[in-house]
Design a protein around this motif. Structure first.
Motif, PDB file in Angstrom:
ATOM      1  N   LEU A  73       0.831  -1.198   0.000  1.00  0.00           N
ATOM      2  CA  LEU A  73       0.000   0.000   0.000  1.00  0.00           C
ATOM      3  C   LEU A  73       0.870   1.255   0.000  1.00  0.00           C
ATOM      4  CD1 LEU A  73      -2.827  -0.918   2.549  1.00  0.00           C
ATOM      5  CD2 LEU A  73      -2.846  -1.136   0.050  1.00  0.00           C
ATOM      6  N   PRO A  74       0.629   2.180  -0.913  1.00  0.00           N
ATOM      7  CA  PRO A  74       1.418   3.415  -0.946  1.00  0.00           C
ATOM      8  C   PRO A  74       0.929   4.401   0.113  1.00  0.00           C
ATOM      9  CG  PRO A  74      -0.274   3.504  -2.621  1.00  0.00           C
ATOM     10  CD  PRO A  74      -0.370   2.127  -1.994  1.00  0.00           C
ATOM     11  N   PRO A  75       1.787   5.319   0.557  1.00  0.00           N
ATOM     12  CA  PRO A  75       1.325   6.406   1.425  1.00  0.00           C
ATOM     13  C   PRO A  75       0.439   7.381   0.646  1.00  0.00           C
ATOM     14  CG  PRO A  75       3.709   6.096   1.598  1.00  0.00           C
ATOM     15  CD  PRO A  75       3.249   5.314   0.405  1.00  0.00           C
ATOM     16  N   VAL A  76      -0.574   7.922   1.304  1.00  0.00           N
ATOM     17  CA  VAL A  76      -1.397   8.955   0.677  1.00  0.00           C
ATOM     18  C   VAL A  76      -0.521  10.117   0.204  1.00  0.00           C
ATOM     19  CG1 VAL A  76      -3.212  10.666   1.086  1.00  0.00           C
ATOM     20  CG2 VAL A  76      -3.467   8.352   1.994  1.00  0.00           C
ATOM     21  N   ALA A  77       0.564  10.372   0.947  1.00  0.00           N
ATOM     22  CA  ALA A  77       1.460  11.483   0.608  1.00  0.00           C
ATOM     23  C   ALA A  77       2.088  11.338  -0.774  1.00  0.00           C
ATOM     24  CB  ALA A  77       2.553  11.612   1.668  1.00  0.00           C
ATOM     25  N   ASP A  78       2.032  10.146  -1.372  1.00  0.00           N
ATOM     26  CA  ASP A  78       2.545   9.983  -2.733  1.00  0.00           C
ATOM     27  C   ASP A  78       1.767  10.839  -3.729  1.00  0.00           C
ATOM     28  OD1 ASP A  78       4.405   8.235  -1.778  1.00  0.00           O
ATOM     29  OD2 ASP A  78       3.639   6.459  -2.830  1.00  0.00           O
ATOM     30  N   VAL A  79       0.471  11.065  -3.454  1.00  0.00           N
ATOM     31  CA  VAL A  79      -0.338  11.889  -4.357  1.00  0.00           C
ATOM     32  C   VAL A  79      -0.747  13.215  -3.729  1.00  0.00           C
ATOM     33  CG1 VAL A  79      -1.196   9.902  -5.647  1.00  0.00           C
ATOM     34  CG2 VAL A  79      -2.487  10.728  -3.674  1.00  0.00           C
ATOM     35  N   LEU A  80      -0.766  13.277  -2.397  1.00  0.00           N
ATOM     36  CA  LEU A  80      -1.070  14.525  -1.672  1.00  0.00           C
ATOM     37  C   LEU A  80       0.061  14.751  -0.674  1.00  0.00           C
ATOM     38  CD1 LEU A  80      -4.899  13.973  -0.973  1.00  0.00           C
ATOM     39  CD2 LEU A  80      -3.876  15.384  -2.776  1.00  0.00           C
ATOM     40  N   PRO A  81       1.156  15.402  -1.097  1.00  0.00           N
ATOM     41  CA  PRO A  81       2.389  15.461  -0.298  1.00  0.00           C
ATOM     42  C   PRO A  81       2.241  16.018   1.117  1.00  0.00           C
ATOM     43  CG  PRO A  81       2.810  16.155  -2.545  1.00  0.00           C
ATOM     44  CD  PRO A  81       1.320  16.020  -2.427  1.00  0.00           C
ATOM     45  N   ALA A  82       1.239  16.868   1.350  1.00  0.00           N
ATOM     46  CA  ALA A  82       1.087  17.461   2.677  1.00  0.00           C
ATOM     47  C   ALA A  82       0.316  16.567   3.641  1.00  0.00           C
ATOM     48  CB  ALA A  82       0.396  18.823   2.570  1.00  0.00           C
ATOM     49  N   PHE A  83      -0.104  15.410   3.186  1.00  0.00           N
ATOM     50  CA  PHE A  83      -0.968  14.552   4.007  1.00  0.00           C
ATOM     51  C   PHE A  83      -0.143  13.644   4.910  1.00  0.00           C
ATOM     52  CE2 PHE A  83      -3.526  10.970   5.185  1.00  0.00           C
ATOM     53  CZ  PHE A  83      -4.815  11.446   5.262  1.00  0.00           C
ATOM     54  N   GLU A  84      -0.536  13.587   6.192  1.00  0.00           N
ATOM     55  CA  GLU A  84       0.041  12.627   7.141  1.00  0.00           C
ATOM     56  C   GLU A  84      -0.806  12.593   8.406  1.00  0.00           C
ATOM     57  OE1 GLU A  84       4.210  11.497   9.468  1.00  0.00           O
ATOM     58  OE2 GLU A  84       3.902  13.528   8.714  1.00  0.00           O
ATOM     59  N   THR A  85      -1.293  11.421   8.778  1.00  0.00           N
ATOM     60  CA  THR A  85      -1.969  11.222  10.061  1.00  0.00           C
ATOM     61  C   THR A  85      -1.629   9.821  10.566  1.00  0.00           C
ATOM     62  OG1 THR A  85      -4.020  10.313   9.108  1.00  0.00           O
ATOM     63  CG2 THR A  85      -3.932  12.706   9.409  1.00  0.00           C
ATOM     64  N   SER A  86      -1.935   9.563  11.824  1.00  0.00           N
ATOM     65  CA  SER A  86      -1.768   8.215  12.385  1.00  0.00           C
ATOM     66  C   SER A  86      -2.628   8.089  13.631  1.00  0.00           C
ATOM     67  CB  SER A  86      -0.301   7.927  12.725  1.00  0.00           C
ATOM     68  OG  SER A  86       0.165   8.805  13.729  1.00  0.00           O
ATOM     69  N   GLY A  87      -2.889   6.860  14.018  1.00  0.00           N
ATOM     70  CA  GLY A  87      -3.640   6.589  15.244  1.00  0.00           C
ATOM     71  C   GLY A  87      -2.700   6.530  16.436  1.00  0.00           C
ATOM     72  N   PHE A  88      -3.172   7.012  17.577  1.00  0.00           N
ATOM     73  CA  PHE A  88      -2.349   7.142  18.786  1.00  0.00           C
ATOM     74  C   PHE A  88      -3.173   6.653  19.967  1.00  0.00           C
ATOM     75  CE2 PHE A  88      -0.913   9.658  22.466  1.00  0.00           C
ATOM     76  CZ  PHE A  88       0.465   9.488  22.406  1.00  0.00           C
ATOM     77  N   TYR A  89      -2.709   5.596  20.651  1.00  0.00           N
ATOM     78  CA  TYR A  89      -3.515   4.950  21.693  1.00  0.00           C
ATOM     79  C   TYR A  89      -2.744   4.833  22.999  1.00  0.00           C
ATOM     80  CZ  TYR A  89      -6.274   3.829  17.639  1.00  0.00           C
ATOM     81  OH  TYR A  89      -7.020   3.940  16.493  1.00  0.00           O
ATOM     82  N   GLY A  90      -3.433   5.079  24.102  1.00  0.00           N
ATOM     83  CA  GLY A  90      -2.799   4.987  25.403  1.00  0.00           C
ATOM     84  C   GLY A  90      -3.812   4.755  26.506  1.00  0.00           C
ATOM     85  N   VAL A  91      -3.395   5.057  27.722  1.00  0.00           N
ATOM     86  CA  VAL A  91      -4.208   4.795  28.907  1.00  0.00           C
ATOM     87  C   VAL A  91      -4.124   5.998  29.836  1.00  0.00           C
ATOM     88  CG1 VAL A  91      -4.491   3.277  30.904  1.00  0.00           C
ATOM     89  CG2 VAL A  91      -3.759   2.324  28.723  1.00  0.00           C
ATOM     90  N   ALA A  92      -5.249   6.349  30.470  1.00  0.00           N
ATOM     91  CA  ALA A  92      -5.285   7.466  31.411  1.00  0.00           C
ATOM     92  C   ALA A  92      -6.191   7.128  32.585  1.00  0.00           C
ATOM     93  CB  ALA A  92      -5.777   8.741  30.719  1.00  0.00           C
ATOM     94  N   VAL A  93      -5.995   7.848  33.692  1.00  0.00           N
ATOM     95  CA  VAL A  93      -6.826   7.682  34.891  1.00  0.00           C
ATOM     96  C   VAL A  93      -7.206   9.067  35.415  1.00  0.00           C
ATOM     97  CG1 VAL A  93      -5.868   5.444  35.574  1.00  0.00           C
ATOM     98  CG2 VAL A  93      -4.753   7.556  36.342  1.00  0.00           C
ATOM     99  N   PRO A  94      -8.217   9.153  36.272  1.00  0.00           N
ATOM    100  CA  PRO A  94      -8.613  10.458  36.808  1.00  0.00           C
ATOM    101  C   PRO A  94      -7.498  11.110  37.618  1.00  0.00           C
ATOM    102  CG  PRO A  94     -10.316   8.813  37.208  1.00  0.00           C
ATOM    103  CD  PRO A  94      -9.113   8.069  36.722  1.00  0.00           C
ATOM    104  N   HIS A  95      -7.444  12.445  37.571  1.00  0.00           N
ATOM    105  CA  HIS A  95      -6.500  13.177  38.417  1.00  0.00           C
ATOM    106  C   HIS A  95      -6.774  12.853  39.885  1.00  0.00           C
ATOM    107  CE1 HIS A  95      -3.639  15.719  36.447  1.00  0.00           C
ATOM    108  NE2 HIS A  95      -4.528  16.063  35.534  1.00  0.00           N
ATOM    109  N   GLY A  96      -5.703  12.739  40.642  1.00  0.00           N
ATOM    110  CA  GLY A  96      -5.816  12.387  42.047  1.00  0.00           C
ATOM    111  C   GLY A  96      -5.554  10.928  42.319  1.00  0.00           C
ATOM    112  N   THR A  97      -5.461  10.120  41.252  1.00  0.00           N
ATOM    113  CA  THR A  97      -5.115   8.714  41.433  1.00  0.00           C
ATOM    114  C   THR A  97      -3.723   8.622  42.051  1.00  0.00           C
ATOM    115  OG1 THR A  97      -6.461   8.065  39.526  1.00  0.00           O
ATOM    116  CG2 THR A  97      -4.776   6.503  40.259  1.00  0.00           C
ATOM    117  N   PRO A  98      -3.534   7.826  43.115  1.00  0.00           N
ATOM    118  CA  PRO A  98      -2.217   7.747  43.766  1.00  0.00           C
ATOM    119  C   PRO A  98      -1.091   7.447  42.779  1.00  0.00           C
ATOM    120  CG  PRO A  98      -3.858   6.615  45.086  1.00  0.00           C
ATOM    121  CD  PRO A  98      -4.537   6.987  43.800  1.00  0.00           C
TER     122      PRO A  98
END
Length: 326
Positions: A240-265
């Motif tokens: 699969l080619p990058p989208v940037a091959d035809v639209l050079p300014a294009f770039e995104t990605s998915g970013f996944y992590g974990v968080a908890v409420p403030h005040g968690t020890p």
């Protein structure tokens, strides 16, 4: 029985129990009322089942359950592009028993204004991965240039799916539409799963989504992938080619992590960070991530927090560019 013999046996029993306690109470911390976790932990997924966030979370939760001795239970709470779940976790008791699986939607929201994310502590990363440009098998295109040409030749006739407002799927589609000078109709869903179902059945024509969500449909041939959203080729999808091959300014990605409420020890935050990092190093989990093009995000709490903030700054620059052209 002689008194000294009874005393020795009692001392040996105490020593044995002390050893067991030392091994099983490694999660008992100063400032925390009881060993953690002492009850099931709710791991909140902000989207409907079938999406990348849930797919990445499942093997991690399975390992945490085995390692820490309490169930880490996935709880899907879709709505408002992830905002509904984020708000509910931000207002939950800060005791480590309610955890949020974050996605790019969280950093996009945090990049635009003060959001419930300001009431959350970044704990650990899960993964970064490219999105794929996916099309219905009923659409008469097989390559990225063909899709771009078809969209230009049929203004307003394409329907493109979105996982919800503020999601990376929607922003990727909007950036593509903006850079390509296209017009189409956007159809919003409560997560990737329902959108992919409609894509496979031909009710919508295209969408951007993470490989972790789409991989089963791709393998079964029910949808077609045309490109990746990262600037580089993805190892899991070398053809699969990058989208940037035809639209050079294009770039995104998915970013996944974990968080908890403030005040968690702090001790609980650091424990979760260590255990999640250990899960990401597990060969079986690494293999599962690699199969869908996901690169594990590792590092201690400080490293991950810096990465999370850098991602917010990235979208803070990108989102106005998309909105200014619409």
């Amino acid at each position: 029985m002689p008194k000294d013999t009874m005393t020795r046996r009692a001392l040996l029993r105490c020593a044995a129990w002390s050893s067991v306690a030392a091994m099983t109470s490694t999660t008992a911390f100063a400032g925390v009322d009881a060993p953690y976790p002492a009850q099931p932990v709710t791991w909140v997924i902000p989207f409907a089942p079938g999406g990348a966030t849930g797919r990445l979370s499942l093997p991690i939760c399975d390992r945490l359950t085995r390692r820490l001795g309490q169930p880490f239970v996935l709880d899907h709470r879709p709505g408002a592009g992830g905002a509904t779940a984020t708000k509910s976790v931000a207002s939950a008791p800060p005791d480590g028993y309610t955890i949020l699986a974050t996605s790019t939607a969280n950093v996009i929201t945090a990049s635009t204004d003060r959001s419930p994310d300001a009431d959350l502590i970044p704990v650990a990363g899960m993964a970064r991965m490219p999105l794929l440009l996916l099309v219905s098998r009923q659409l008469p295109v097989k390559t990225l240039p063909e899709f771009l040409a078809y969209a230009k030749a049929n203004p307003g006739k394409l329907s493109v799916g979105s996982a919800g407002p503020g999601t990376v799927q929607l922003l990727s589609a909007e950036l593509f539409r903006t850079l390509g000078g296209l017009t189409w109709s956007t159809v919003h869903y409560r997560g990737s799963g329902p959108a992919l179902t409609d894509l496979a059945s031909g009710h919508i024509h295209a969408m951007f989504d993470n490989a972790a969500s789409a991989v089963d449909l791709l393998r079964s041939g029910k949808v077609r992938a045309l490109a990746v959203t990262t600037r580089e080729h993805a190892a899991a999808f070398p053809d699969l080619p990058p989208v940037a091959d035809v639209l050079p300014a294009f770039e995104t990605s998915g970013f996944y992590g974990v968080a908890v409420p403030h005040g968690t020890p702090k001790a609980i935050v650091e424990l979760l960070n260590r255990e999640i990092n250990a899960a990401l190093a597990d060969p079986d989990i690494s293999r599962q991530f690699a199969e869908v093009g996901a690169t594990p995000l590792t590092g201690d709490v400080g490293v991950y927090t810096a990465t999370y903030r850098a991602e917010i700054m990235h979208w803070r620059k990108l989102v106005p560019q998309v909105r200014a052209k619409n």
